[in-house]
Design an enzyme around this catalytic site. Structure first.
Site, PDB file in Angstrom:
ATOM      1  N   ASP A  60       0.829  -1.192   0.000  1.00  0.00           N
ATOM      2  CA  ASP A  60       0.000   0.000   0.000  1.00  0.00           C
ATOM      3  C   ASP A  60       0.873   1.254   0.000  1.00  0.00           C
ATOM      4  O   ASP A  60       1.702   1.447   0.898  1.00  0.00           O
ATOM      5  CB  ASP A  60      -0.885  -0.022   1.252  1.00  0.00           C
ATOM      6  CG  ASP A  60      -1.855   1.127   1.257  1.00  0.00           C
ATOM      7  OD1 ASP A  60      -2.639   1.218   0.307  1.00  0.00           O
ATOM      8  OD2 ASP A  60      -1.811   1.950   2.188  1.00  0.00           O
ATOM      9  N   THR A  85      -2.491   5.988  -4.265  1.00  0.00           N
ATOM     10  CA  THR A  85      -1.349   6.685  -3.670  1.00  0.00           C
ATOM     11  C   THR A  85      -0.053   6.363  -4.412  1.00  0.00           C
ATOM     12  O   THR A  85       0.754   7.256  -4.656  1.00  0.00           O
ATOM     13  CB  THR A  85      -1.172   6.326  -2.176  1.00  0.00           C
ATOM     14  OG1 THR A  85      -1.139   4.918  -2.054  1.00  0.00           O
ATOM     15  CG2 THR A  85      -2.297   6.855  -1.346  1.00  0.00           C
ATOM     16  N   THR A  86       0.125   5.093  -4.776  1.00  0.00           N
ATOM     17  CA  THR A  86       1.356   4.714  -5.473  1.00  0.00           C
ATOM     18  C   THR A  86       1.439   5.458  -6.808  1.00  0.00           C
ATOM     19  O   THR A  86       2.473   6.044  -7.147  1.00  0.00           O
ATOM     20  CB  THR A  86       1.388   3.188  -5.700  1.00  0.00           C
ATOM     21  OG1 THR A  86       1.026   2.545  -4.483  1.00  0.00           O
ATOM     22  CG2 THR A  86       2.740   2.704  -6.136  1.00  0.00           C
ATOM     23  N   ASP A 107      -8.914   0.644   1.396  1.00  0.00           N
ATOM     24  CA  ASP A 107      -8.900   1.097   0.003  1.00  0.00           C
ATOM     25  C   ASP A 107     -10.227   0.738  -0.670  1.00  0.00           C
ATOM     26  O   ASP A 107     -10.820   1.552  -1.374  1.00  0.00           O
ATOM     27  CB  ASP A 107      -7.739   0.448  -0.773  1.00  0.00           C
ATOM     28  CG  ASP A 107      -6.417   1.144  -0.480  1.00  0.00           C
ATOM     29  OD1 ASP A 107      -6.281   1.679   0.629  1.00  0.00           O
ATOM     30  OD2 ASP A 107      -5.525   1.150  -1.354  1.00  0.00           O
TER      31      ASP A 107
HETATM   32  N1  ATP Z   1      -5.772  -6.605 -13.916  1.00  0.00           N
HETATM   33  C1  ATP Z   1      -5.131  -5.476 -14.097  1.00  0.00           C
HETATM   34  N2  ATP Z   1      -4.380  -5.270 -15.196  1.00  0.00           N
HETATM   35  C2  ATP Z   1      -3.707  -4.126 -15.374  1.00  0.00           C
HETATM   36  N3  ATP Z   1      -3.686  -3.133 -14.523  1.00  0.00           N
HETATM   37  C3  ATP Z   1      -4.399  -3.261 -13.414  1.00  0.00           C
HETATM   38  C4  ATP Z   1      -5.159  -4.432 -13.126  1.00  0.00           C
HETATM   39  N4  ATP Z   1      -5.747  -4.260 -11.926  1.00  0.00           N
HETATM   40  C5  ATP Z   1      -5.374  -3.027 -11.482  1.00  0.00           C
HETATM   41  N5  ATP Z   1      -4.578  -2.425 -12.365  1.00  0.00           N
HETATM   42  C6  ATP Z   1      -3.958  -1.105 -12.291  1.00  0.00           C
HETATM   43  O1  ATP Z   1      -3.070  -1.041 -11.190  1.00  0.00           O
HETATM   44  C7  ATP Z   1      -2.985   0.302 -10.740  1.00  0.00           C
HETATM   45  C8  ATP Z   1      -3.221   0.367  -9.244  1.00  0.00           C
HETATM   46  O2  ATP Z   1      -2.195  -0.301  -8.571  1.00  0.00           O
HETATM   47  P1  ATP Z   1      -2.012  -0.166  -7.002  1.00  0.00           P
HETATM   48  O3  ATP Z   1      -3.297  -0.411  -6.334  1.00  0.00           O
HETATM   49  O4  ATP Z   1      -0.845  -1.014  -6.657  1.00  0.00           O
HETATM   50  O5  ATP Z   1      -1.564   1.321  -6.834  1.00  0.00           O
HETATM   51  P2  ATP Z   1      -2.395   2.607  -6.469  1.00  0.00           P
HETATM   52  O6  ATP Z   1      -3.847   2.333  -6.515  1.00  0.00           O
HETATM   53  O7  ATP Z   1      -1.866   3.682  -7.329  1.00  0.00           O
HETATM   54  O8  ATP Z   1      -1.908   2.899  -4.991  1.00  0.00           O
HETATM   55  P3  ATP Z   1      -2.393   2.259  -3.601  1.00  0.00           P
HETATM   56  O9  ATP Z   1      -3.404   1.204  -3.895  1.00  0.00           O
HETATM   57  O10 ATP Z   1      -1.143   1.722  -3.010  1.00  0.00           O
HETATM   58  O11 ATP Z   1      -2.961   3.397  -2.848  1.00  0.00           O
HETATM   59  C9  ATP Z   1      -4.054   1.083 -11.463  1.00  0.00           C
HETATM   60  O12 ATP Z   1      -3.468   1.836 -12.481  1.00  0.00           O
HETATM   61  C10 ATP Z   1      -4.948  -0.013 -12.036  1.00  0.00           C
HETATM   62  O13 ATP Z   1      -5.597   0.377 -13.217  1.00  0.00           O
HETATM   63 MG    MG Z   2      -4.780   0.748  -5.436  1.00  0.00          MG
END
Ligand code: ATP
Ligand code: MG
Length: 557
Positions: free
Chosen positions: A68, A101-102, A397
């Protein structure tokens, strides 16, 4: 290091205190940008469903394992002021949207990286900042345009978005189960006002208890307190509970001052103790008179008071959290009383059942069938404490994503489709712009492409191939072309069931742009003598995060 002396007629004038550090201009910018970039770099590998997890060890040796973004940033405990600003990006993103956030940190880092390239080409930071602001506006406009409206009463997309947000966490195996619970819980507390729904994540209480497995996580129609009924002689199950919420100590206050009582005969000791007993009895009598059969106290409860209450069949819980008291007040309709003198039957709340139950080795108190049905708790179960902590973060989340959608029912497909579409539209927009700002808009588009690049890299795919395919498909008008990382192919993400709230994506652009422009605007770093310049650890911050220096090379003038 000396302060900053200026020559005036040969006599140095000291403006800053001895020991202050200062760096200016290009040097300050470079230092800040580097620090921010290093932070972004360190979090990159956690992006997406195929992202890796981080193991973070704090000063006390406590270990957190997570993917996260906000948690990683919080636990990193960075020292550099610009790096701290990146931590702020994650915080803002988390507070405003709860997810993304990432992505926000990665994009902010990339915006700074690209800005530095332009600065090296002698483009002034002010021009870059203006360009970035215009680009962000255009990007937000694009997002609004491509977003799809949803009907939240059908709940289908709420579930899909919650599943997507939990799909990139350690709890991925249970994402369907947990997102079902999250959607149910949020819909239970959502309120309809003037045809639109509103909801607050705080209305869903999350408790966790180690033991069993995540699949045993349950949704409880009421409030669960991680507290036991305070005395074994008290009833453990009360139906038709009339609840008093007390924010006062049910003890005899000890004075701050040392006082001495001279006792001359045994009768006086007895009188003294009797007096104490009478005072406690008085307190309990006030509760009894009010008609309460359950007492939940935010402070301590004296042994004798417990005994008197037990005799009257009153169950009591002590040292309840303030946040729980507030939730209980809302759920049961009780008023929190701060002085027992004021207690009256009208202050009591109602619940159909208050019961202490044994969960694993601990006892918890369940308050169910509350007066206000909009009171729910999700009780997380997991094999280890670390797992339940990560499950809680992931659920947070998920709940936030559902809240975002309930408050603004618009979605976009994920897998970097929106980022690619924004980049495509920005490049077209840049062509219509005169002068140097055009360059800034173009590099903004490049920075957005760090998302597909990172998603592909983390999935072990070739980012160059994928990016060129994505560019070409978006160029042909395929708005939802994105990379599905599980099967490694570029495809229409709106058919891949990967959906995210529009508001999360909008907030990512806002937080990242704000942080990048703020850091770019700084051309002078003055650290007071009291602030010790952080040491420059050999080889960087450790944990494989690359060299992150201390303050930007503190200059001496
Ligand atoms: N099956 C999938 N294929 C491709 N991309 C995906 C898939 N599922 C989620 N994503 C992408 O992954 C990203 C989100 O990743 P992640 O949740 O690790 O980071 P975040 O939401 O930016 O930060 P955090 O969840 O740590 O607050 C988004 O851009 C989302 O569209
Ligand atoms: Mg996320």
């Amino acid at each position: 290091m000396s302060s900053v002396p200026t020559q005036a007629g040969g006599v140095p004038i000291l403006v800053l205190k001895e020991g202050a550090n200062r760096s200016r201009g290009r040097e300050a910018q470079h230092g800040n940008i580097t620090a921010a970039k290093v932070v972004a770099e360190s979090i990159r590998s956690a992006l997406g469903p195929k992202g890796m997890d981080k193991m973070l060890v704090d000063n006390f040796g406590d270990v957190t394992i997570t993917s996260d973004g906000r948690t990683i940033m919080d636990e990193m405990d960075v020292q550099h002021p610009a790096a701290k600003m990146m931590v702020e990006v994650a915080k803002t993103q988390d507070n405003e949207a709860g997810d993304g956030t990432t992505s926000a940190v990665i994009i902010a880092g990339e915006l700074l990286n690209k800005a530095e390239e332009l600065i090296d080409k002698d483009i002034h930071p002010t021009v870059i900042i203006d360009g970035y602001r215009k680009a962000a506006e255009k990007a937000l406009e694009t997002l609004e345009k491509i977003a799809l409206s949803i009907n939240i009463t059908k709940q289908e997309y709420l579930k899909k978005a919650a599943t997507t947000s939990m799909g990139s966490k350690i709890v991925v195996e249970y994402k369907d189960y947990l997102s079902d619970l999250a959607v149910k819980a949020m819909m239970m507390v959502a309120e309809k006002k003037d045809g639109a729904f509103t909801v607050d994540v705080d209305d869903v209480k999350v408790e966790k208890k180690t033991g069993e497995s995540i699949r045993d996580t349950s949704l409880i129609n009421g409030i669960v307190l991680d507290k036991e009924i305070v005395q074994s002689g008290m009833p453990k199950r009360i139906e038709n509970a009339k609840i008093a919420l007390i924010d006062a100590s049910l003890e005899i206050e000890k004075t701050e001052l040392d006082s001495k009582i001279n006792i001359e005969n045994p009768a006086q000791i007895e009188a003294f103790l009797d007096e104490e007993e009478t005072m406690i009895k008085d307190m309990v009598n006030k509760i009894i008179t009010s008609g309460a059969n359950v007492v939940i106290c935010q402070k301590g409860i004296d042994d004798m008071a417990q005994h008197f209450m037990a005799r009257k069949g009153i169950a009591a819980v002590r040292r309840a959290k303030k946040s729980d008291m507030e939730k209980l007040a809302r759920a049961t309709g009780a008023k929190i009383i701060s002085s027992l003198d004021d207690i009256s039957p009208a202050d009591l709340g109602f619940a159909a059942l208050v019961e202490e139950r044994k969960i694993s080795d601990d006892k918890m108190t369940f308050v169910e069938g509350c007066k206000n049905p909009k009171a729910v708790t999700i009780l997380i179960r997991a094999g280890t404490e670390r797992m339940s902590a990560e499950a809680e973060r992931s659920l947070h989340d998920g709940l936030c994503v559902i809240r975002d959608l309930i408050n603004e029912p618009k979605i976009v497909a994920g897998g970097s489709a929106p980022e690619m579409e924004m980049a495509t539209q920005l490049r077209k927009f840049a062509d219509t712009m005169p002068g140097r700002e055009q360059l800034a808009v173009k590099v903004f588009a490049d920075a957005l492409e760090s998302i597909p690049t990172t998603l592909s890299e983390n999935a072990g795919l070739d980012p160059v191939d994928i990016l060129s395919e994505l560019r070409s498909r978006h160029g042909k008008g395929e708005t939802w072309a994105g990379i599905e990382v599980h099967d490694g192919k570029v495809q229409d993400m709106s058919k891949a069931n990967v959906f995210e709230p529009l508001s999360v994506k909008k907030q990512i652009i806002k937080s990242a742009t704000e942080a990048a422009t703020m850091i770019l605007k700084i051309d002078d770093v003055i650290a007071s003598a009291k602030t010790k310049a952080p040491p420059m650890p050999p080889g960087g911050m450790g944990g494989g995060m690359g060299g992150m220096g201390g303050y930007p090379g503190a200059g001496e003038y």
